[in-house]
Design an enzyme around this catalytic site. Structure first.
Site, short mmCIF file in Angstrom:
data_model
loop_
_atom_site.label_atom_id
_atom_site.label_comp_id
_atom_site.label_asym_id
_atom_site.label_seq_id
_atom_site.Cartn_x
_atom_site.Cartn_y
_atom_site.Cartn_z
N ILE A 188 30.41 -28.52 13.87
CA ILE A 188 29.85 -29.82 13.48
C ILE A 188 28.47 -29.70 12.86
CG2 ILE A 188 31.14 -31.33 15.05
CD1 ILE A 188 28.73 -31.06 16.99
N GLY A 189 27.93 -28.50 12.84
CA GLY A 189 26.62 -28.33 12.24
C GLY A 189 26.29 -26.87 12.05
N ARG A 190 25.51 -26.63 11.03
CA ARG A 190 25.03 -25.26 10.79
C ARG A 190 23.54 -25.35 10.51
NH1 ARG A 190 29.95 -24.14 7.95
NH2 ARG A 190 31.07 -22.46 9.00
N GLY A 191 22.77 -24.51 11.18
CA GLY A 191 21.34 -24.50 10.92
C GLY A 191 20.92 -23.13 10.45
N GLY A 192 19.61 -22.92 10.43
CA GLY A 192 19.07 -21.64 10.00
C GLY A 192 19.42 -20.52 10.98
N TYR A 193 19.69 -20.86 12.22
CA TYR A 193 19.88 -19.84 13.24
C TYR A 193 21.25 -19.89 13.89
CZ TYR A 193 14.84 -20.27 13.06
OH TYR A 193 13.56 -20.34 12.63
N VAL A 196 26.98 -24.82 15.26
CA VAL A 196 27.14 -25.74 16.39
C VAL A 196 28.59 -26.22 16.41
CG1 VAL A 196 26.30 -27.85 17.47
CG2 VAL A 196 24.72 -26.41 16.20
N ASP A 306 9.31 -28.89 13.85
CA ASP A 306 10.39 -28.99 12.86
C ASP A 306 11.03 -30.38 12.91
OD1 ASP A 306 11.84 -28.02 10.75
OD2 ASP A 306 13.24 -26.83 11.94
N1 LIG Z 1 24.16 -32.15 20.57
C1 LIG Z 1 24.63 -32.24 19.32
N2 LIG Z 1 25.54 -33.18 19.01
C2 LIG Z 1 26.00 -33.30 17.74
N3 LIG Z 1 25.61 -32.53 16.72
C3 LIG Z 1 24.71 -31.56 16.97
C4 LIG Z 1 24.17 -31.37 18.28
N4 LIG Z 1 23.28 -30.36 18.22
C5 LIG Z 1 23.26 -29.94 16.94
N5 LIG Z 1 24.11 -30.66 16.18
C6 LIG Z 1 24.37 -30.48 14.73
O1 LIG Z 1 24.12 -29.15 14.36
C7 LIG Z 1 23.05 -29.08 13.39
C8 LIG Z 1 22.25 -27.82 13.59
O2 LIG Z 1 21.71 -27.81 14.91
P1 LIG Z 1 20.27 -27.21 15.20
O3 LIG Z 1 19.27 -27.92 14.35
O4 LIG Z 1 19.99 -27.25 16.66
O5 LIG Z 1 20.49 -25.70 14.69
P2 LIG Z 1 19.41 -24.70 14.10
O6 LIG Z 1 20.12 -23.47 13.67
O7 LIG Z 1 18.31 -24.51 15.09
O8 LIG Z 1 18.93 -25.52 12.84
P3 LIG Z 1 17.59 -25.43 12.00
O9 LIG Z 1 17.95 -24.66 10.77
O10 LIG Z 1 17.23 -26.85 11.71
O11 LIG Z 1 16.57 -24.76 12.85
C9 LIG Z 1 22.28 -30.39 13.58
O12 LIG Z 1 21.62 -30.77 12.40
C10 LIG Z 1 23.39 -31.37 13.93
O13 LIG Z 1 24.04 -31.81 12.77
#
Ligand SMILES: Nc1ncnc2c1ncn2[C@@H]1O[C@H](COP(=O)(O)OP(=O)(O)OP(=O)(O)O)[C@@H](O)[C@H]1O
Length: 499
Positions: A188-193, A196, A306
């Site tokens: 449901i999500g992809r971030g820099g690290y 999800v 952030d």
């Molecule tokens: N509890 C949650 N419920 C629903 N979606 C979530 C949840 N946690 C994270 N996500 C989804 O996953 C995405 C990435 O999560 P997160 O920002 O924690 O990852 P990250 O790798 O640390 O990202 P960043 O590159 O911003 O540091 C979020 O933008 C959101 O869309």
């Protein structure tokens, strides 16, 4: 554009020479030695590394720091389990082994309790951590800890461990079952690290599993501990609900699922129409409240570092929840600000003092919050496809109060004029180039709700919030205009792309 934590060294503006008290990255364990650093920084790395080790030891003595809280837990655990230590399985070296040849840090690691931390997490018999101090109503640890009396310290530890945390230590089988073996369809999500995944626990609870995927195992461990050390101590209706973690087969953080995903995905996606004005206003207020809690109401000051639309999750009733504490730091009370030597965060949300001096404090979060307000008002991204900054586009319109030109066309006339006026004037203050002129988050909340029915004009507000700090004096003395902001933005972008 998101910058990875190790990709880009902050150009130094010789902050030390300008008289600002600097500090090594004593609170942020993400900051390992960066082989891509320019020579000037690399030359300093040995002493910085030594300092870091000293700082680590200092943090371990402080039970209110993330590292201290975990260390304290492990000390207690080793006391309580000393009789069974012979039977203990060997430490999980794989997770903590460092390829770094630095002997001092190897010694440090050998004596560190971090290995035990992973061992504890891996033990099937320990399903619940009772390791973290209470979020509120905690014993006054710092005061009582001053005592050298081991009996008294023992009592304090007892107080801490009596706290029944609801954090859960999941097995990899639990996580695989919940996510259908990390089925890509559940991403449901992809971030820099991280990636999800959404998932469901046997009792029916919906979860989001953040699986750290990027970087070396050491970097993942650092990222994991850094985020864990903060979120385990955070509890507010407007912060993400942390449930537990799993360290088998990688590093996983488990949260309650926010069914609507992130504000960024909604605001810049196909379901934008769901974000009516009243919901946008609710998101602005809730996020401000959550950030005020982090800055002003936690046991220690937490700087998120952030704040952006992608890091604001939404519950089914559009309650915002701040997530992603991977870059967050705890700032000691006596420290005005924190200096970092590498850029971390997201383009479009950086405050000028961060560009110029690597300064991080509450006001850098306030600036990012101002950009977030502008996103809510305008529906534009912080940095659009052609890398144009929302701040630079909106500033002249804010200055001449061209509100109709600012407001998201998709809202039509469906907005509350008074609320919009409060949001725009607050945004205008939050993105002031001098951090001195930006309000604190508690002031932001008051401005947003129009306390006492008064809508403060930016000029009035400026007069009210004049509170100079040394760093603010310094920043104020530097003429900083849009041209310089743009130049800095370009320069940092070039460095980031080159590394
Ligand atoms: N509890 C949650 N419920 C629903 N979606 C979530 C949840 N946690 C994270 N996500 C989804 O996953 C995405 C990435 O999560 P997160 O920002 O924690 O990852 P990250 O790798 O640390 O990202 P960043 O590159 O911003 O540091 C979020 O933008 C959101 O869309």
């Amino acid at each position: 554009m998101k910058l990875s934590p190790l990709c880009c060294a902050l150009p130094m503006y010789n902050v030390k020479d300008s008289g600002i008290a600097t500090e090594e990255d004593s609170l942020d364990i993400n900051h390992t030695t960066n082989t891509q650093q320019p020579n000037a920084l690399r030359m300093n790395s040995a002493s910085a590394h030594d300092l870091r080790c000293l700082e680590v030891e200092k943090e371990k003595q402080d039970p209110r720091s993330p590292r201290g809280a975990l260390e304290a837990c492990l000390t207690q655990s080793s006391i309580s389990s000393s009789s069974s230590s012979i039977d203990d399985p060997p430490l999980n070296r794989e997770a903590i082994e460092d390829t770094d040849a630095d002997a001092q840090c190897k010694n440090h690691r050998a004596s560190s309790n971090w290995g035990k931390f992973f061992k504890l997490w891996k033990r099937k018999s320990i399903k619940r951590l009772s390791s973290f101090p209470p979020l509120s109503g905690a014993p006054s640890i710092s005061k009582r800890n001053k005592s050298a009396d081991p009996h008294i310290n023992g009592l304090i530890l007892h107080d801490i461990y009596d706290f029944q945390s609801s954090l859960h230590n999941f097995s990899i089988t639990d996580i695989e079952m919940a996510t259908d073996h990390f089925n890509p369809e559940n991403i449901i999500g992809r971030g820099g690290y991280a990636e999800v995944y959404q998932g469901i626990l046997p009792e029916g609870k919906l979860i989001a599993v953040k699986r750290l995927t990027k970087g070396t195992p050491d970097e993942q461990t650092a990222e994991f501990l850094s985020e864990l050390g903060i979120i385990a101590h955070v509890d507010h209706p407007n912060t993400a609900k942390f449930i537990g973690c799993c360290i088998e087969g990688g590093m996983h953080l488990v949260f309650r699922l926010s069914p609507l995903g992130s504000l960024g995905s909604l605001l810049h996606g196909r379901s934008k129409d769901k974000l009516t004005w009243s919901r946008r206003y609710k998101v602005a207020l809730g996020t401000a409240d959550g950030l005020m809690y982090l800055h002003e109401s936690c046991q220690r000051r937490i700087i998120h570092r952030d704040i952006k639309a992608d890091n604001i999750l939404l519950t089914e009733d559009f309650q915002p929840q701040i997530c992603d504490f991977g870059l967050a730091i705890w700032l000691p009370k006596q420290l005005m600000h924190h200096n970092v030597s590498k850029f971390e965060g997201t383009f479009g949300y950086f405050a000028p003092e961060y560009f110029m001096h690597g300064i991080v404090d509450e006001k850098t979060d306030v600036f990012a919050f101002g950009v977030l307000l502008l996103e809510l008002i305008t529906g534009h991204r912080a940095l659009d496809e052609s890398q144009q900054s929302l701040v630079l586009w909106a500033k002249p319109l804010l200055d001449k109060k061209a509100i109709r030109e600012l407001v998201d066309p998709s809202l039509g006339d469906e907005y509350n004029r008074e609320e919009l006026s409060r949001l725009t004037s607050t945004a205008s203050l939050c993105i002031e180039q001098s951090s001195l002129l930006r309000p604190k988050m508690s002031q932001v909340v008051e401005l947003l709700i129009g306390k006492d029915g008064v809508v403060m004009s930016p000029r009035e507000a400026k007069r009210k919030i004049l509170q100079r700090t040394y760093s603010e004096e310094l920043l104020d003395s530097v003429e900083y205009n849009s041209t310089k902001y743009l130049r800095d933005l370009d320069r940092i972008r070039e460095i980031a792309l080159a590394s």
